[in-house]
Structure formats: structure tokens, C-alpha cells
Design a protein around this motif. Structure first.
Motif, mmCIF file in Angstrom:
data_model
loop_
_atom_site.group_PDB
_atom_site.id
_atom_site.type_symbol
_atom_site.label_atom_id
_atom_site.label_comp_id
_atom_site.label_asym_id
_atom_site.label_seq_id
_atom_site.Cartn_x
_atom_site.Cartn_y
_atom_site.Cartn_z
ATOM 1 N N THR A 210 -3.722 6.065 -17.524
ATOM 2 C CA THR A 210 -2.893 6.450 -18.669
ATOM 3 C C THR A 210 -1.470 5.944 -18.496
ATOM 4 O O THR A 210 -0.870 5.403 -19.435
ATOM 5 C CB THR A 210 -2.888 7.983 -18.831
ATOM 6 N N VAL A 211 -0.928 6.095 -17.301
ATOM 7 C CA VAL A 211 0.447 5.640 -17.031
ATOM 8 C C VAL A 211 0.535 4.125 -17.181
ATOM 9 O O VAL A 211 1.483 3.604 -17.778
ATOM 10 C CB VAL A 211 0.895 6.086 -15.623
ATOM 11 N N ARG A 212 -0.451 3.406 -16.680
ATOM 12 C CA ARG A 212 -0.444 1.941 -16.801
ATOM 13 C C ARG A 212 -0.545 1.512 -18.264
ATOM 14 O O ARG A 212 0.136 0.592 -18.693
ATOM 15 C CB ARG A 212 -1.591 1.341 -16.000
ATOM 16 N N ARG A 213 -1.406 2.195 -19.036
ATOM 17 C CA ARG A 213 -1.548 1.860 -20.459
ATOM 18 C C ARG A 213 -0.245 2.111 -21.205
ATOM 19 O O ARG A 213 0.206 1.274 -22.000
ATOM 20 C CB ARG A 213 -2.676 2.681 -21.086
ATOM 21 N N PHE B 235 0.819 -1.213 0.000
ATOM 22 C CA PHE B 235 0.000 0.000 0.000
ATOM 23 C C PHE B 235 0.854 1.264 0.000
ATOM 24 O O PHE B 235 0.471 2.275 -0.598
ATOM 25 C CB PHE B 235 -0.990 -0.006 1.158
ATOM 26 N N TYR B 236 2.007 1.220 0.645
ATOM 27 C CA TYR B 236 2.917 2.369 0.625
ATOM 28 C C TYR B 236 3.403 2.619 -0.803
ATOM 29 O O TYR B 236 3.384 3.758 -1.293
ATOM 30 C CB TYR B 236 4.098 2.123 1.564
ATOM 31 N N ALA B 237 3.809 1.558 -1.491
ATOM 32 C CA ALA B 237 4.287 1.696 -2.874
ATOM 33 C C ALA B 237 3.161 2.147 -3.798
ATOM 34 O O ALA B 237 3.376 2.970 -4.701
ATOM 35 C CB ALA B 237 4.872 0.377 -3.355
ATOM 36 N N LYS B 238 1.964 1.622 -3.581
ATOM 37 C CA LYS B 238 0.823 2.033 -4.400
ATOM 38 C C LYS B 238 0.532 3.513 -4.191
ATOM 39 O O LYS B 238 0.251 4.244 -5.148
ATOM 40 C CB LYS B 238 -0.391 1.184 -4.026
ATOM 41 N N GLY B 239 0.607 3.952 -2.967
ATOM 42 C CA GLY B 239 0.404 5.374 -2.659
ATOM 43 C C GLY B 239 1.441 6.249 -3.337
ATOM 44 O O GLY B 239 1.112 7.307 -3.886
ATOM 45 N N ARG B 240 2.698 5.819 -3.303
ATOM 46 C CA ARG B 240 3.759 6.579 -3.974
ATOM 47 C C ARG B 240 3.514 6.664 -5.468
ATOM 48 O O ARG B 240 3.745 7.702 -6.094
ATOM 49 C CB ARG B 240 5.120 5.923 -3.726
ATOM 50 N N PHE B 241 3.048 5.569 -6.078
ATOM 51 C CA PHE B 241 2.762 5.552 -7.504
ATOM 52 C C PHE B 241 1.644 6.539 -7.841
ATOM 53 O O PHE B 241 1.749 7.307 -8.808
ATOM 54 C CB PHE B 241 2.378 4.136 -7.934
ATOM 55 N N TYR B 242 0.573 6.554 -7.041
ATOM 56 C CA TYR B 242 -0.533 7.464 -7.282
ATOM 57 C C TYR B 242 -0.075 8.921 -7.138
ATOM 58 O O TYR B 242 -0.465 9.776 -7.937
ATOM 59 C CB TYR B 242 -1.688 7.178 -6.326
ATOM 60 N N VAL B 243 0.739 9.209 -6.128
ATOM 61 C CA VAL B 243 1.244 10.571 -5.930
ATOM 62 C C VAL B 243 2.147 10.967 -7.094
ATOM 63 O O VAL B 243 2.072 12.109 -7.591
ATOM 64 C CB VAL B 243 1.987 10.695 -4.576
#
Length: 69
Positions: A57-60, A38-46
Motif C-alpha cells: 500500500t505504501v509503495r502504491r 538490507f538495513y534500510a529495507k528493514g527500517r522501511f518494513y518496520v
């Protein structure tokens, strides 16, 4: 009564969670993995938010530019 072994690498999430629930010695490590996820997911979203892109868009773009194996 047969005792089930560890779930294999292709186990479903349900099988893995059942295994962890039945073995309390794995709870601290499992909690660390969940927190790190969840920490890494949060960093990715930020990171996406700061760059001004939607997460989808980033994932695509990552999928389109991934090397083909």
C-alpha cells in the motif's frame, strides 16, 4: 583475449555480480552496500508496520503521488 570493462549504468544485476566476483578488491565495498540496503529495507518494513500499513500500500501510494517527469 579481451578483458571486459566495468559494467555500465544500465548493466544487469548478473553482469554487476560477475564483475564484483572477479575483482576481490571490491568485495568489502559491495558487502557494505548490501548490508546498508538490507538495513534500510528493514527500517522501511518496520516503519510500515508501526504505521499500520501494508508495504504494498505504501509503495502504491508513493507511485501515485510521485511527481511526473
Amino acid at each position: 583475449m579481451k578483458r571486459s570493462g566495468k559494467p555500465g549504468p544500465n548493466a544487469t544485476l548478473r553482469e554487476a555480480l560477475i564483475y564484483v566476483a572477479q575483482h576481490p578488491r571490491h568485495w568489502p565495498g559491495f558487502a557494505r552496500v548490501v548490508v546498508r540496503h538490507f538495513y534500510a529495507k528493514g527500517r522501511f518494513y518496520v516503519m510500515c508496520w508501526r504505521a499500520g500499513y501494508r508495504v504494498s500500500t505504501v509503495r502504491r501510494l508513493a507511485r501515485e503521488n510521485a511527481p511526473q517527469t
